[in-house]
Design an enzyme around this catalytic site. Structure first.
Site, PDB file in Angstrom:
ATOM      1  N   ASP A 266      27.388  32.069   6.462  1.00 12.71           N
ATOM      2  CA  ASP A 266      27.346  31.436   7.788  1.00 12.71           C
ATOM      3  C   ASP A 266      27.651  29.957   7.695  1.00 12.71           C
ATOM      4  OD1 ASP A 266      26.883  30.753  10.400  1.00 12.71           O
ATOM      5  OD2 ASP A 266      24.707  30.884  10.249  1.00 12.71           O
TER       6      ASP A 266
ATOM      7  N   GLU B 134      28.195  23.427  15.141  1.00  8.73           N
ATOM      8  CA  GLU B 134      27.865  24.690  15.814  1.00  8.73           C
ATOM      9  C   GLU B 134      26.374  24.928  15.750  1.00  8.73           C
ATOM     10  OE1 GLU B 134      27.289  29.184  16.023  1.00  8.73           O
ATOM     11  OE2 GLU B 134      26.633  27.714  14.572  1.00  8.73           O
TER      12      GLU B 134
ATOM     13  N   ASP C  33      32.673  34.210  12.670  1.00 13.38           N
ATOM     14  CA  ASP C  33      31.412  33.563  12.298  1.00 13.38           C
ATOM     15  C   ASP C  33      30.491  34.608  11.678  1.00 13.38           C
ATOM     16  OD1 ASP C  33      29.206  31.958  12.026  1.00 13.38           O
ATOM     17  OD2 ASP C  33      28.861  31.675  14.177  1.00 13.38           O
TER      18      ASP C  33
HETATM   19 ZN   LIG Z   1      27.420  30.732  12.252  1.00 18.94          ZN
END
Ligand SMILES: [Zn+2]
Length: 363
Positions: free
Chosen positions: A157, A190, A219
């Site tokens: 991530d 983000e 993502d």
């Molecule tokens: Zn992410």
């Protein structure tokens, strides 16, 4: 692999000349990294050359950056700045003109508090590069987020999305034989509440928003107990917080068909506004992408479908220090990179049912 060696390896990645021929409908291509075959489509060529194993070089580079910077690549840290430099340098070596526009931080996001002590004021940067070829009013925008959480290196991530997108861009090249321009955006902050992507969309004029035919979001695409999800473009897979724009159905179909053609059963997953697709969905831009699952728990049915452990999270290291280079399912990552590459290549040649500019303007 150390930093210097990673850079040397990246230098060797040269953009390939890809055939834009779309008449020969070839069967599923083999996965060897041989030279492109002339009668493959651009999508098939891109999927055959931008492989998970090639993209893994970038994952290792991101891991090395985190390791040299306190185990994180979070917004406001040197690890983030070095991630920006790595991505921008790699894109420039592949021939792209690269912009790193500054984004203001501070209380503007709508995501939940992620905790930690990351910067909540000041600025960060997005990274943007676009092919010089193709229609600039029918842009295929591929997006990932470049920051990690403060707690870890962020390799699944969203190092997984970054590595995939970076490899695809390098293989496609800045002067690719595309019908529609391809824009690669690496969003900042983000994890601070979709700050980079919100600023990006808000910074576009209405005309410039309409020039984007579609947005493909990548993502978390390599979770170690992951699944094969495709964002729900047609509203069939549960309550969406935002109704997806026309064209999202076509994106879901193209990505799902690619996975199925390679023997992987895909399942829909709703948009829940916790990734950079959110501002694009809100702007009524057709949006889609693949996702391996993160904090959610794999069900018995999903374990039967895909293997892995039922009752355990898709990514047990989600937002933790152990989201490192060992937190990647390599076969899953390879199939997801293939799917993203195929999707970008397919839409770069043909909108495949996504509304063209004239119909978007009429919405
Ligand atoms: Zn992410």
């Amino acid at each position: 692999m150390g930093w210097a060696r990673a850079v040397v390896a990246v230098v060797l990645i040269a953009p390939l000349t890809l055939s834009a021929c779309t008449t020969g409908r070839a069967p599923t291509p083999p996965r060897e990294e041989s030279a492109p075959v002339g009668d493959r489509t651009l999508a098939e060529n891109l999927a055959a050359t931008a492989t998970g194993s090639a993209a893994f070089v970038h994952l290792q580079a991101l891991q090395d950056i985190a390791a040299r910077n306190g185990g994180t690549r979070a917004t406001g840290t040197p690890g983030y700045d070095q991630s920006v430099d790595y991505v921008a340098d790699t894109l420039r070596r592949a021939g792209f003109d690269v912009q790193t526009p500054t984004v203001a931080l501070g209380g503007d996001g709508d995501d939940e508090d992620q905790g930690g002590d990351a910067a909540t004021s000041g600025t960060t940067r997005n990274v943007v590069a676009q092919t010089r070829s193709g229609r600039t009013d029918e842009v295929v925008l591929s997006g990932v987020h470049l920051d990690s959480v403060p707690e870890g290196p962020g390799i699944d991530d969203d190092g997984s999305g970054v590595a995939a997108q970076l490899e695809i861009a390098a293989r496609l090249g800045a002067d690719a034989p595309v019908t529609n321009a391809v824009r690669f955006v690496f969003f900042g902050a983000e994890e601070e509440g979709l700050v980079g992507s919100q600023a990006y969309v808000r910074g576009l004029s209405e005309d410039a928003q309409r020039d984007i035919a579609l947005m493909l979001n990548s993502d978390v695409i390599a979770a170690p107990n992951g699944g094969y999800f495709v964002y729900d473009g047609d509203g069939s897979d549960g309550a969406n917080t935002d109704a997806a724009a026309p064209g999202s159905t076509a994106i879901e179909r193209v990505l799902t068909d690619r996975l199925v053609s390679r023997g992987v059963p895909a399942r829909g997953t709703p948009f829940v506004d916790d990734s950079d697709y959110g501002p694009f969905v809100a702007a009524r831009i057709a949006t889609g992408g693949v996702f391996s699952g993160d904090a959610g728990t794999k069900t018995d049915e999903q374990a039967r479908l895909w293997g892995g452990r039922a009752g355990a999270p898709f990514d047990p290291c989600y937002h933790r220090a152990c989201d490192d280079i060992g937190n990647i399912d390599r076969p899953l990552f390879d199939r997801m990179v293939d799917t993203v590459a195929y999707g970008i290549g397919a839409f770069a040649v043909d909108l495949n049912g996504v509304p063209p500019r004239s119909e978007r303007a009429a919405q």
